[in-house]
Design a protein around this motif. Structure first.
Motif, PDB file in Angstrom:
ATOM      1  N   PRO A 163       0.825  -1.214   0.000  1.00  0.00           N
ATOM      2  CA  PRO A 163       0.000   0.000   0.000  1.00  0.00           C
ATOM      3  C   PRO A 163       0.860   1.266   0.000  1.00  0.00           C
ATOM      4  O   PRO A 163       1.893   1.320   0.655  1.00  0.00           O
ATOM      5  CB  PRO A 163      -0.797  -0.100   1.308  1.00  0.00           C
ATOM      6  N   GLN A 164       0.416   2.270  -0.723  1.00  0.00           N
ATOM      7  CA  GLN A 164       1.109   3.557  -0.763  1.00  0.00           C
ATOM      8  C   GLN A 164       0.465   4.572   0.181  1.00  0.00           C
ATOM      9  O   GLN A 164       1.081   5.563   0.548  1.00  0.00           O
ATOM     10  CB  GLN A 164       1.117   4.112  -2.191  1.00  0.00           C
ATOM     11  N   GLU A 165      -0.810   4.335   0.534  1.00  0.00           N
ATOM     12  CA  GLU A 165      -1.495   5.221   1.469  1.00  0.00           C
ATOM     13  C   GLU A 165      -2.659   4.473   2.095  1.00  0.00           C
ATOM     14  O   GLU A 165      -3.104   3.444   1.584  1.00  0.00           O
ATOM     15  CB  GLU A 165      -1.987   6.488   0.776  1.00  0.00           C
ATOM     16  N   PHE A 166      -3.132   5.007   3.215  1.00  0.00           N
ATOM     17  CA  PHE A 166      -4.273   4.446   3.928  1.00  0.00           C
ATOM     18  C   PHE A 166      -5.293   5.566   4.103  1.00  0.00           C
ATOM     19  O   PHE A 166      -4.955   6.638   4.612  1.00  0.00           O
ATOM     20  CB  PHE A 166      -3.859   3.901   5.303  1.00  0.00           C
ATOM     21  N   THR A 167      -6.533   5.314   3.705  1.00  0.00           N
ATOM     22  CA  THR A 167      -7.588   6.314   3.776  1.00  0.00           C
ATOM     23  C   THR A 167      -8.514   6.008   4.949  1.00  0.00           C
ATOM     24  O   THR A 167      -8.801   4.850   5.226  1.00  0.00           O
ATOM     25  CB  THR A 167      -8.398   6.312   2.460  1.00  0.00           C
ATOM     26  N   GLY A 168      -8.964   7.057   5.635  1.00  0.00           N
ATOM     27  CA  GLY A 168      -9.955   6.893   6.691  1.00  0.00           C
ATOM     28  C   GLY A 168      -9.452   6.198   7.933  1.00  0.00           C
ATOM     29  O   GLY A 168     -10.219   5.534   8.621  1.00  0.00           O
ATOM     30  N   VAL A 169      -8.169   6.336   8.255  1.00  0.00           N
ATOM     31  CA  VAL A 169      -7.608   5.660   9.426  1.00  0.00           C
ATOM     32  C   VAL A 169      -7.572   6.595  10.628  1.00  0.00           C
ATOM     33  O   VAL A 169      -7.670   7.808  10.491  1.00  0.00           O
ATOM     34  CB  VAL A 169      -6.178   5.147   9.156  1.00  0.00           C
ATOM     35  N   THR A 170      -7.429   5.997  11.802  1.00  0.00           N
ATOM     36  CA  THR A 170      -7.147   6.745  13.018  1.00  0.00           C
ATOM     37  C   THR A 170      -5.645   6.639  13.246  1.00  0.00           C
ATOM     38  O   THR A 170      -5.105   5.531  13.265  1.00  0.00           O
ATOM     39  CB  THR A 170      -7.908   6.151  14.212  1.00  0.00           C
ATOM     40  N   ALA A 171      -4.972   7.775  13.392  1.00  0.00           N
ATOM     41  CA  ALA A 171      -3.530   7.785  13.617  1.00  0.00           C
ATOM     42  C   ALA A 171      -3.250   8.171  15.062  1.00  0.00           C
ATOM     43  O   ALA A 171      -3.845   9.105  15.595  1.00  0.00           O
ATOM     44  CB  ALA A 171      -2.860   8.784  12.678  1.00  0.00           C
ATOM     45  N   VAL A 172      -2.342   7.444  15.689  1.00  0.00           N
ATOM     46  CA  VAL A 172      -1.915   7.744  17.052  1.00  0.00           C
ATOM     47  C   VAL A 172      -0.727   8.701  16.960  1.00  0.00           C
ATOM     48  O   VAL A 172       0.287   8.386  16.321  1.00  0.00           O
ATOM     49  CB  VAL A 172      -1.528   6.453  17.802  1.00  0.00           C
ATOM     50  N   ALA A 173      -0.851   9.877  17.557  1.00  0.00           N
ATOM     51  CA  ALA A 173       0.180  10.910  17.430  1.00  0.00           C
ATOM     52  C   ALA A 173       1.486  10.530  18.121  1.00  0.00           C
ATOM     53  O   ALA A 173       2.570  10.840  17.625  1.00  0.00           O
ATOM     54  CB  ALA A 173      -0.336  12.233  17.975  1.00  0.00           C
ATOM     55  N   LYS A 174       1.415   9.864  19.265  1.00  0.00           N
ATOM     56  CA  LYS A 174       2.615   9.500  20.024  1.00  0.00           C
ATOM     57  C   LYS A 174       3.385   8.425  19.277  1.00  0.00           C
ATOM     58  O   LYS A 174       2.852   7.382  18.930  1.00  0.00           O
ATOM     59  CB  LYS A 174       2.214   9.003  21.413  1.00  0.00           C
ATOM     60  N   ALA A 175       4.654   8.675  19.025  1.00  0.00           N
ATOM     61  CA  ALA A 175       5.504   7.722  18.309  1.00  0.00           C
ATOM     62  C   ALA A 175       5.902   6.550  19.205  1.00  0.00           C
ATOM     63  O   ALA A 175       6.005   6.689  20.427  1.00  0.00           O
ATOM     64  CB  ALA A 175       6.752   8.424  17.799  1.00  0.00           C
ATOM     65  N   ASN A 176       6.148   5.414  18.581  1.00  0.00           N
ATOM     66  CA  ASN A 176       6.772   4.262  19.222  1.00  0.00           C
ATOM     67  C   ASN A 176       8.268   4.396  18.920  1.00  0.00           C
ATOM     68  O   ASN A 176       8.658   4.350  17.749  1.00  0.00           O
ATOM     69  CB  ASN A 176       6.244   2.954  18.624  1.00  0.00           C
ATOM     70  N   ILE A 177       9.094   4.580  19.928  1.00  0.00           N
ATOM     71  CA  ILE A 177      10.518   4.823  19.727  1.00  0.00           C
ATOM     72  C   ILE A 177      11.314   3.705  20.392  1.00  0.00           C
ATOM     73  O   ILE A 177      11.131   3.424  21.574  1.00  0.00           O
ATOM     74  CB  ILE A 177      10.921   6.193  20.302  1.00  0.00           C
ATOM     75  N   TYR A 178      12.177   3.063  19.600  1.00  0.00           N
ATOM     76  CA  TYR A 178      12.983   1.944  20.077  1.00  0.00           C
ATOM     77  C   TYR A 178      14.463   2.214  19.792  1.00  0.00           C
ATOM     78  O   TYR A 178      14.804   2.937  18.856  1.00  0.00           O
ATOM     79  CB  TYR A 178      12.590   0.645  19.353  1.00  0.00           C
ATOM     80  N   PHE A 179      15.324   1.572  20.549  1.00  0.00           N
ATOM     81  CA  PHE A 179      16.765   1.597  20.301  1.00  0.00           C
ATOM     82  C   PHE A 179      17.292   3.021  20.139  1.00  0.00           C
ATOM     83  O   PHE A 179      17.944   3.352  19.146  1.00  0.00           O
ATOM     84  CB  PHE A 179      17.128   0.728  19.095  1.00  0.00           C
ATOM     85  N   ASP A 180      16.994   3.870  21.139  1.00  0.00           N
ATOM     86  CA  ASP A 180      17.498   5.251  21.161  1.00  0.00           C
ATOM     87  C   ASP A 180      17.143   6.022  19.894  1.00  0.00           C
ATOM     88  O   ASP A 180      17.935   6.826  19.401  1.00  0.00           O
ATOM     89  CB  ASP A 180      19.016   5.278  21.382  1.00  0.00           C
ATOM     90  N   GLY A 181      15.966   5.762  19.354  1.00  0.00           N
ATOM     91  CA  GLY A 181      15.491   6.497  18.190  1.00  0.00           C
ATOM     92  C   GLY A 181      15.924   5.940  16.848  1.00  0.00           C
ATOM     93  O   GLY A 181      15.628   6.528  15.810  1.00  0.00           O
ATOM     94  N   LYS A 182      16.590   4.793  16.855  1.00  0.00           N
ATOM     95  CA  LYS A 182      17.027   4.205  15.589  1.00  0.00           C
ATOM     96  C   LYS A 182      15.899   3.454  14.875  1.00  0.00           C
ATOM     97  O   LYS A 182      16.005   3.147  13.695  1.00  0.00           O
ATOM     98  CB  LYS A 182      18.233   3.295  15.792  1.00  0.00           C
ATOM     99  N   VAL A 183      14.810   3.161  15.599  1.00  0.00           N
ATOM    100  CA  VAL A 183      13.593   2.589  15.016  1.00  0.00           C
ATOM    101  C   VAL A 183      12.427   3.402  15.569  1.00  0.00           C
ATOM    102  O   VAL A 183      12.265   3.515  16.783  1.00  0.00           O
ATOM    103  CB  VAL A 183      13.425   1.094  15.375  1.00  0.00           C
ATOM    104  N   VAL A 184      11.643   3.986  14.675  1.00  0.00           N
ATOM    105  CA  VAL A 184      10.524   4.840  15.068  1.00  0.00           C
ATOM    106  C   VAL A 184       9.312   4.474  14.217  1.00  0.00           C
ATOM    107  O   VAL A 184       9.426   4.304  13.002  1.00  0.00           O
ATOM    108  CB  VAL A 184      10.869   6.332  14.849  1.00  0.00           C
TER     109      VAL A 184
END
Length: 109
Positions: A5-26
């Motif tokens: 998929p290139q985009e998702f329509t009509g979704v709910t997005a959670v503003a708070k990021a999931n941050i792992y490994f000191d920001g190397k995976v977000v």
């Protein structure tokens, strides 16, 4: 090869990021209209291990990575337009040599 998929329509997005490994995976979580949970994320260069509670499908949107599933000795290479699946209550090692690997993680039933 599946259509990533290139985009998702009509979704709910959670503003708070999931941050792992000191920001190397977000990643950011989205919930589709049918209730499916996905994360959209970036992996910066490095080597990381993730555990899974639910089964996952990791679709590579851009960049490259190599992956070894828990219990395996085989590394597989993935690039944009490809995917891999990880069983529930398992895990995987993922390495990004250079650049940024972008992904969509779908949590499977």
């Amino acid at each position: 090869m599946s259509q990533i998929p290139q985009e998702f329509t009509g979704v709910t997005a959670v503003a708070k990021a999931n941050i792992y490994f000191d920001g190397k995976v977000v990643s950011h979580t989205i919930v589709t209209p049918d209730g499916a949970k996905k994360t959209l994320g970036l992996i910066y260069p490095g080597a990381f291990h993730f555990g899974t509670a639910a089964a996952e499908r990791m679709e590579i949107v851009a960049g490259n990575c190599r992956v070894k599933l828990d219990g395996s000795t085989v590394w597989n290479d993935y690039s944009a337009g490809t995917f891999f699946e990880v069983p529930a209550k398992s895990g995987f090692d993922i390495e990004v040599a250079s650049g940024i690997c972008e992904y969509i993680c779908s949590f499977l039933a």
